[in-house]
Design a protein around this motif. Structure first.
Motif, mmCIF file in Angstrom:
data_model
loop_
_atom_site.group_PDB
_atom_site.id
_atom_site.type_symbol
_atom_site.label_atom_id
_atom_site.label_comp_id
_atom_site.label_asym_id
_atom_site.label_seq_id
_atom_site.Cartn_x
_atom_site.Cartn_y
_atom_site.Cartn_z
ATOM 1 N N LEU A 1 -9.462 -71.310 -6.343
ATOM 2 C CA LEU A 1 -8.409 -71.798 -7.231
ATOM 3 C C LEU A 1 -7.502 -70.661 -7.684
ATOM 4 N N LEU A 2 -8.086 -69.525 -8.013
ATOM 5 C CA LEU A 2 -7.281 -68.366 -8.429
ATOM 6 C C LEU A 2 -6.380 -67.861 -7.310
ATOM 7 N N ARG A 3 -6.905 -67.864 -6.104
ATOM 8 C CA ARG A 3 -6.111 -67.429 -4.952
ATOM 9 C C ARG A 3 -4.906 -68.350 -4.760
ATOM 10 N N ALA B 1 -4.234 -77.258 -6.545
ATOM 11 C CA ALA B 1 -5.455 -77.951 -6.140
ATOM 12 C C ALA B 1 -5.431 -78.268 -4.650
ATOM 13 N N ALA B 2 -4.305 -78.763 -4.164
ATOM 14 C CA ALA B 2 -4.193 -79.101 -2.742
ATOM 15 C C ALA B 2 -4.342 -77.863 -1.867
ATOM 16 N N ALA B 3 -3.696 -76.770 -2.253
ATOM 17 C CA ALA B 3 -3.772 -75.536 -1.468
ATOM 18 C C ALA B 3 -5.190 -74.967 -1.444
ATOM 19 N N ALA B 4 -5.898 -75.123 -2.558
ATOM 20 C CA ALA B 4 -7.275 -74.609 -2.638
ATOM 21 C C ALA B 4 -8.272 -75.555 -1.981
ATOM 22 N N GLY B 5 -7.861 -76.807 -1.786
ATOM 23 C CA GLY B 5 -8.760 -77.785 -1.181
ATOM 24 C C GLY B 5 -9.739 -78.393 -2.169
ATOM 25 N N TYR B 6 -9.354 -78.418 -3.454
ATOM 26 C CA TYR B 6 -10.219 -78.959 -4.489
ATOM 27 C C TYR B 6 -9.491 -80.030 -5.280
ATOM 28 N N ASN B 7 -10.260 -80.757 -6.070
ATOM 29 C CA ASN B 7 -9.733 -81.767 -6.962
ATOM 30 C C ASN B 7 -9.005 -81.085 -8.118
ATOM 31 N N LYS B 8 -7.884 -81.656 -8.533
ATOM 32 C CA LYS B 8 -7.097 -81.112 -9.639
ATOM 33 C C LYS B 8 -7.934 -80.969 -10.913
ATOM 34 N N ASN B 9 -8.864 -81.859 -11.138
ATOM 35 C CA ASN B 9 -9.705 -81.811 -12.327
ATOM 36 C C ASN B 9 -10.480 -80.493 -12.423
ATOM 37 N N LEU B 10 -10.828 -79.909 -11.295
ATOM 38 C CA LEU B 10 -11.588 -78.653 -11.323
ATOM 39 C C LEU B 10 -10.802 -77.515 -11.955
ATOM 40 N N ILE B 11 -9.484 -77.555 -11.864
ATOM 41 C CA ILE B 11 -8.667 -76.526 -12.519
ATOM 42 C C ILE B 11 -8.905 -76.585 -14.021
ATOM 43 N N TYR B 12 -8.888 -77.795 -14.569
ATOM 44 C CA TYR B 12 -9.097 -77.949 -16.002
ATOM 45 C C TYR B 12 -10.542 -77.654 -16.398
ATOM 46 N N VAL B 13 -11.486 -77.934 -15.532
ATOM 47 C CA VAL B 13 -12.891 -77.617 -15.806
ATOM 48 C C VAL B 13 -13.076 -76.100 -15.906
ATOM 49 N N GLY C 1 -9.145 -74.817 -18.204
ATOM 50 C CA GLY C 1 -8.682 -75.497 -19.415
ATOM 51 C C GLY C 1 -7.247 -75.972 -19.389
ATOM 52 N N SER C 2 -6.333 -75.169 -18.840
ATOM 53 C CA SER C 2 -4.925 -75.565 -18.805
ATOM 54 C C SER C 2 -4.171 -74.756 -17.762
ATOM 55 N N LYS C 3 -2.916 -75.091 -17.578
ATOM 56 C CA LYS C 3 -2.054 -74.377 -16.644
ATOM 57 C C LYS C 3 -1.865 -72.921 -17.092
ATOM 58 N N GLU C 4 -1.732 -72.724 -18.362
ATOM 59 C CA GLU C 4 -1.531 -71.371 -18.886
ATOM 60 C C GLU C 4 -2.759 -70.523 -18.659
#
Length: 52
Positions: A12-14, A34-46, A49-52
């Protein structure tokens, strides 16, 4: 197969680094990260926490 959370976070960081470099904070989209990392968008928030 179970995923390692460190691997998920690293992927996700990459993807986020590329997205934010290309579009900046205002133009970056969580959906694209999320799409570029190949993961569900929810995992970013997990993991972050946020876009920032």
């Amino acid at each position: 197969m179970a995923r390692d959370s460190r691997t998920t976070k690293s992927g996700l960081l990459r993807a986020a680094t590329e997205e934010f470099a290309a579009y900046g904070i205002a133009g970056a989209r969580v959906d694209r990260v999320a799409a570029a990392a190949g993961y569900n968008k929810n995992l970013i928030y997990v993991h972050f926490g946020s876009k920032e």
